[in-house]
Scaffold this motif. Structure first.
Motif, mmCIF file in Angstrom:
data_model
loop_
_atom_site.group_PDB
_atom_site.id
_atom_site.type_symbol
_atom_site.label_atom_id
_atom_site.label_comp_id
_atom_site.label_asym_id
_atom_site.label_seq_id
_atom_site.Cartn_x
_atom_site.Cartn_y
_atom_site.Cartn_z
ATOM 1 N N ASP A 1 -4.355 -0.562 -11.451
ATOM 2 C CA ASP A 1 -4.133 -0.313 -12.886
ATOM 3 C C ASP A 1 -2.920 0.566 -13.154
ATOM 4 N N ASN B 1 -1.356 -7.235 -4.364
ATOM 5 C CA ASN B 1 -1.517 -8.394 -3.473
ATOM 6 C C ASN B 1 -0.821 -9.591 -4.071
ATOM 7 N N VAL C 1 0.866 -1.173 0.000
ATOM 8 C CA VAL C 1 0.000 0.000 0.000
ATOM 9 C C VAL C 1 0.905 1.226 0.000
ATOM 10 N N TYR D 1 -2.430 -9.457 -7.852
ATOM 11 C CA TYR D 1 -3.325 -8.403 -8.290
ATOM 12 C C TYR D 1 -2.585 -7.075 -8.198
ATOM 13 N N VAL E 1 -16.251 -10.828 -0.867
ATOM 14 C CA VAL E 1 -14.826 -10.950 -0.558
ATOM 15 C C VAL E 1 -14.522 -10.377 0.818
ATOM 16 N N TYR E 2 -13.801 -11.171 1.597
ATOM 17 C CA TYR E 2 -13.245 -10.689 2.858
ATOM 18 C C TYR E 2 -11.843 -10.176 2.569
ATOM 19 N N TYR E 3 -11.537 -8.952 2.961
ATOM 20 C CA TYR E 3 -10.173 -8.455 2.773
ATOM 21 C C TYR E 3 -9.906 -7.357 3.773
ATOM 22 N N TYR E 4 -8.875 -7.552 4.545
ATOM 23 C CA TYR E 4 -8.409 -6.496 5.425
ATOM 24 C C TYR E 4 -6.939 -6.728 5.734
ATOM 25 N N MET E 5 -6.264 -5.663 6.138
ATOM 26 C CA MET E 5 -4.841 -5.722 6.437
ATOM 27 C C MET E 5 -4.646 -5.497 7.933
ATOM 28 N N ARG F 1 -7.093 -11.512 6.236
ATOM 29 C CA ARG F 1 -7.961 -12.439 5.530
ATOM 30 C C ARG F 1 -8.169 -11.906 4.132
ATOM 31 N N PHE F 2 -8.050 -12.795 3.163
ATOM 32 C CA PHE F 2 -8.369 -12.451 1.783
ATOM 33 C C PHE F 2 -8.987 -13.702 1.178
ATOM 34 N N TRP G 1 -4.018 1.291 -2.368
ATOM 35 C CA TRP G 1 -3.619 -0.102 -2.491
ATOM 36 C C TRP G 1 -2.824 -0.279 -3.780
ATOM 37 N N TYR H 1 4.059 0.972 2.141
ATOM 38 C CA TYR H 1 3.849 0.109 3.296
ATOM 39 C C TYR H 1 3.663 -1.334 2.840
ATOM 40 N N TRP I 1 0.917 -3.933 9.720
ATOM 41 C CA TRP I 1 1.537 -2.984 8.801
ATOM 42 C C TRP I 1 2.976 -2.719 9.233
ATOM 43 N N LYS J 1 0.321 -1.580 -13.329
ATOM 44 C CA LYS J 1 0.373 -2.804 -14.128
ATOM 45 C C LYS J 1 1.380 -2.663 -15.252
#
Lengths: 127, 111
Positions: free
Chosen positions: A62, A50, A37, A59, A110-114, A101-102, A47, A95, A117, A65
């Motif tokens: 854009d 991943n 991040v 992932y 979708v479950y996603y959190y950080m 969880r992803f 972000w 960072y 850190w 990429k």
């Protein structure tokens, strides 16, 4: 203690390259998705990328990429971000973060959190 | 460019309550789980809320989260001077350009 420590930031000219590293300790690194991040000066969080536990899925936002590559070495408990063709707008604190969880539920949510850190490493792209 | 919209700032006196909204769309908040992060000045972000409304261990119950449709809300009760920080919502966006997304950020000021 669960810890992430980034390194590799610095001053680079536009068009140049830099490789960031993140050393993980205190947890089973190979069991977690990991993320990068960034935060430009005075701006919000963005972000960047991943990577799956075994490196088989990645992932990217854009805007990076084709220029940035996320990778990991589970034997060394390390996460990397190879940054090529750097632009002024890539200037930011980068960072490293652990994805607590992803995962996707059946049906798509979708479950996603950080949840962990690092302190960040600063990248400045300027001539 | 952030796809989740938050108010730039909110403020209240010590002991009072503030709420921070986070507005998205069906490809992100509408179908995925929301998290919230606190960033104290000069420090890295810290997870406050995950899975819409769950608190990690060590986070006081003064912090709460909720989600309805394509919006989410962070609530902070019993405001303290140490709560002065930037707050960000986050989730996954499942559109064609799938990826993580954060809110625009909200500065909380304790008057």
């Amino acid at each position: 203690e669960v810890q992430l420590v980034e390194s590799g930031g610095g001053l680079v000219q536009p068009g140049g390259s830099l490789r960031l590293s993140c050393a993980a300790s205190g947890f089973t690194f190979s069991s977690y998705w990991m993320s990068w991040v960034r935060q430009a000066p005075g701006k919000g969080l963005e972000w960047v990328a991943n990577i799956k536990q075994d490196g088989s899925e990645k992932y990217y936002v854009d805007s990076v990429k084709g220029r940035f590559t996320i990778s990991r070495d589970n034997a060394k408990n390390s996460l990397y971000l190879q940054m090529n063709s750097l632009r002024a707008e890539d200037t930011a604190v980068y960072y490293c973060a652990r994805a607590g969880r992803f995962a996707a539920r059946p049906g798509g949510s979708v479950y996603y959190y950080m949840d962990v850190w690092g302190k960040g490493t600063t990248v400045t792209v300027s001539s | 460019q952030s796809v989740l919209t938050q108010p730039p700032s909110v403020s209240a006196a010590p002991g009072q309550k503030v709420t921070i909204s986070c507005s998205g769309s069906s490809s992100n908040i509408g179908n995925n789980y929301v998290s919230w992060y606190q960033q104290l000045p000069g420090t890295a972000p810290k997870l406050l809320i995950y899975d819409n409304n769950k608190r990690p261990s060590g986070i006081p119950d003064r912090f709460s989260g909720s989600k309805s449709g394509t919006s989410a809300t962070l609530g902070i009760t019993g405001l303290q001077t140490g709560d002065e920080a930037d707050y960000y919502c986050g989730t996954w966006d499942s559109s064609l350009s799938a990826g993580g997304v954060f809110g625009t950020g909200t500065k909380v000021t304790v008057l």
